[in-house]
Enzyme design. Sequence first.
Site, mmCIF file in Angstrom:
data_model
loop_
_atom_site.group_PDB
_atom_site.id
_atom_site.type_symbol
_atom_site.label_atom_id
_atom_site.label_comp_id
_atom_site.label_asym_id
_atom_site.label_seq_id
_atom_site.Cartn_x
_atom_site.Cartn_y
_atom_site.Cartn_z
ATOM 1 N N ASN A 211 0.847 -1.196 0.000
ATOM 2 C CA ASN A 211 0.000 0.000 0.000
ATOM 3 C C ASN A 211 0.883 1.247 0.000
ATOM 4 O OD1 ASN A 211 0.691 0.587 2.831
ATOM 5 N ND2 ASN A 211 -0.456 -1.295 3.208
ATOM 6 N N ASP A 280 -4.877 -6.128 4.684
ATOM 7 C CA ASP A 280 -5.952 -6.952 5.240
ATOM 8 C C ASP A 280 -5.947 -8.351 4.623
ATOM 9 O OD1 ASP A 280 -6.908 -5.032 6.979
ATOM 10 O OD2 ASP A 280 -8.098 -4.058 5.409
ATOM 11 N N PHE A 324 -4.424 3.055 15.097
ATOM 12 C CA PHE A 324 -4.655 4.079 14.081
ATOM 13 C C PHE A 324 -5.816 3.622 13.214
ATOM 14 C CE2 PHE A 324 -1.493 7.518 13.712
ATOM 15 C CZ PHE A 324 -0.761 7.236 14.847
ATOM 16 N N LYS A 338 -13.694 0.668 15.758
ATOM 17 C CA LYS A 338 -12.366 0.007 15.795
ATOM 18 C C LYS A 338 -11.794 0.006 17.207
ATOM 19 C CE LYS A 338 -11.076 0.691 11.055
ATOM 20 N NZ LYS A 338 -10.434 1.495 10.044
ATOM 21 N N LYS A 342 -11.090 -3.519 18.917
ATOM 22 C CA LYS A 342 -9.688 -3.896 19.080
ATOM 23 C C LYS A 342 -9.160 -3.570 20.487
ATOM 24 C CE LYS A 342 -9.075 -3.270 14.105
ATOM 25 N NZ LYS A 342 -8.114 -3.281 13.017
HETATM 26 N N1 CTP Z 1 -4.363 -3.446 11.834
HETATM 27 C C1 CTP Z 1 -3.688 -4.569 12.238
HETATM 28 N N2 CTP Z 1 -3.777 -5.719 11.524
HETATM 29 C C2 CTP Z 1 -4.532 -5.767 10.403
HETATM 30 C C3 CTP Z 1 -5.221 -4.626 9.970
HETATM 31 C C4 CTP Z 1 -5.111 -3.473 10.709
HETATM 32 O O1 CTP Z 1 -2.993 -4.518 13.259
HETATM 33 N N3 CTP Z 1 -4.589 -6.901 9.719
HETATM 34 C C5 CTP Z 1 -4.265 -2.230 12.669
HETATM 35 C C6 CTP Z 1 -3.563 -1.060 12.006
HETATM 36 O O2 CTP Z 1 -2.193 -1.068 12.301
HETATM 37 C C7 CTP Z 1 -4.257 0.131 12.643
HETATM 38 C C8 CTP Z 1 -5.666 -0.365 12.908
HETATM 39 O O3 CTP Z 1 -5.584 -1.797 12.903
HETATM 40 O O4 CTP Z 1 -3.698 0.482 13.889
HETATM 41 C C9 CTP Z 1 -6.712 0.057 11.931
HETATM 42 O O5 CTP Z 1 -6.290 -0.177 10.619
HETATM 43 P P1 CTP Z 1 -7.271 0.140 9.397
HETATM 44 O O6 CTP Z 1 -6.620 -0.289 8.126
HETATM 45 O O7 CTP Z 1 -7.761 1.557 9.508
HETATM 46 O O8 CTP Z 1 -8.511 -0.755 9.762
HETATM 47 P P2 CTP Z 1 -8.953 -2.207 9.430
HETATM 48 O O9 CTP Z 1 -8.981 -2.983 10.699
HETATM 49 O O10 CTP Z 1 -8.163 -2.764 8.308
HETATM 50 O O11 CTP Z 1 -10.483 -1.967 9.047
HETATM 51 P P3 CTP Z 1 -11.206 -1.519 7.693
HETATM 52 O O12 CTP Z 1 -10.501 -2.217 6.588
HETATM 53 O O13 CTP Z 1 -12.585 -2.004 7.936
HETATM 54 O O14 CTP Z 1 -11.127 -0.024 7.648
#
Ligand code: CTP
Length: 406
Positions: A211, A280, A324, A338, A342
């Site tokens: 990303n 993800d 974040f 979130k 979390k």
């Molecule tokens: N995060 C994580 N592990 C993942 C995805 C996200 O630890 N597999 C953590 C990121 O480091 C961040 C937080 O979760 O601190 C939120 O990440 P974000 O990408 O905004 O959210 P997602 O959980 O991926 O949710 P969505 O895709 O529904 O926005």
Amino acid sequence: MSALNGKTIVLGVCGGIAAFKAAALCSKLTQAGAKVHVIMTASATKFVAPLTFQTLSRHEVAIDTFDEKDASVVQHIDLADRADLVIVAPASANTIAKIALGLGDDMLSTTLLATTAPILVAPAMNVHMYANPAVEQNMRTLADRGIRFIEPGTGQLACGYVGKGRLAEPEDIVRAVELHFAERGRLTGKRVLITAGGTVERIDPVRYLTNDSSGKMGYALAEAAVRMGAEVTLISGKAAIPAPSGVKLVRVDSALDMLEAVMSRLPDQDVIIKAAAVADYRPAERHEHKLKKSDDELTLTLIKNPDILQQIGELKTHQFVVGFAAETRNIEAFAMDKLRRKRCDLLVANDVSAEGAGFGTDTNIVSVYDRSGFVEALPMMGKREVATHLLHLIADRLGKGETADT
Ligand code: CTP
């Protein structure tokens, strides 16, 4: 009692008319209780006599690397080791360039190379020299390494020009030094783990999914946490900038690597900050050899990665956890969802679609939430300033002994 009392400060003085102001600075630092050791460059001695600094600091002034007076120590290493802080004021364009390049051809530059103490640089030079792209680039290099600058003032310069380049006033430099030491104590003794950058999910040996994360926000947090005295572990995916000095850097590729790196260190940490942009999904299959093109269409099957932050939330004992959230709409609702899911203590949300926020930029616009809801919204500011602000917020809450389970 002054925050400077008993601190060992190495004051580097470069050649320039502003060297006379360094005498006032030396005097103020000494009066505030600091043990000041002055190093002058050869050019600085053309402007002010070493005896001035010797008298004000009550210590011998170091100028020549080879003029070793005490046979029991190597002077530039000894000064570098003993310093709690090194200040370069005035810093000339030449010395700034030397630090950027890692040159060590005199007492000051070798000491700057050898020290692991924080460095504050107060430049002073002609307005055009200050704006010269080479000087600007060198200053950016130093800032990226965690060296802090005390900006010069604007006004009448000794060279006849009016503009930016005048050494900051000694009182302002002393204030910055006091702030530095006050900040330093805020996270002393705390272990802070920060994840940063984007994860890399391999398809084959030469291709991957990732990303736009540059790592700038997480790296700025790591830099600020080091400055505030924490023991910092930085677990970094792909990032566009060099890691700040003073961190334990752990490089990882994929979300699975990051998960392992974080979970194995979790029990020892006091604070976890998850600034990384974790993919993800990852390719279901990682091909051992480079995929050859064949059909007109290629379907990649992706499978879900574990949510690292969620697992931290489930397993944490005493750790203060900061997540974040990168959003493009419904910021507050998604952020609070979130945070609860979390089990974070704080959640920092940014609208990655806003101008001046999100991936790759040097600035960010964030809003902060805790379990009770909205805490504050910060205006657009540099990622370094955002990082400092967030760490003060974390330090305030740590001071109150808060975690998600209290
Ligand atoms: N995060 C994580 N592990 C993942 C995805 C996200 O630890 N597999 C953590 C990121 O480091 C961040 C937080 O979760 O601190 C939120 O990440 P974000 O990408 O905004 O959210 P997602 O959980 O991926 O949710 P969505 O895709 O529904 O926005």
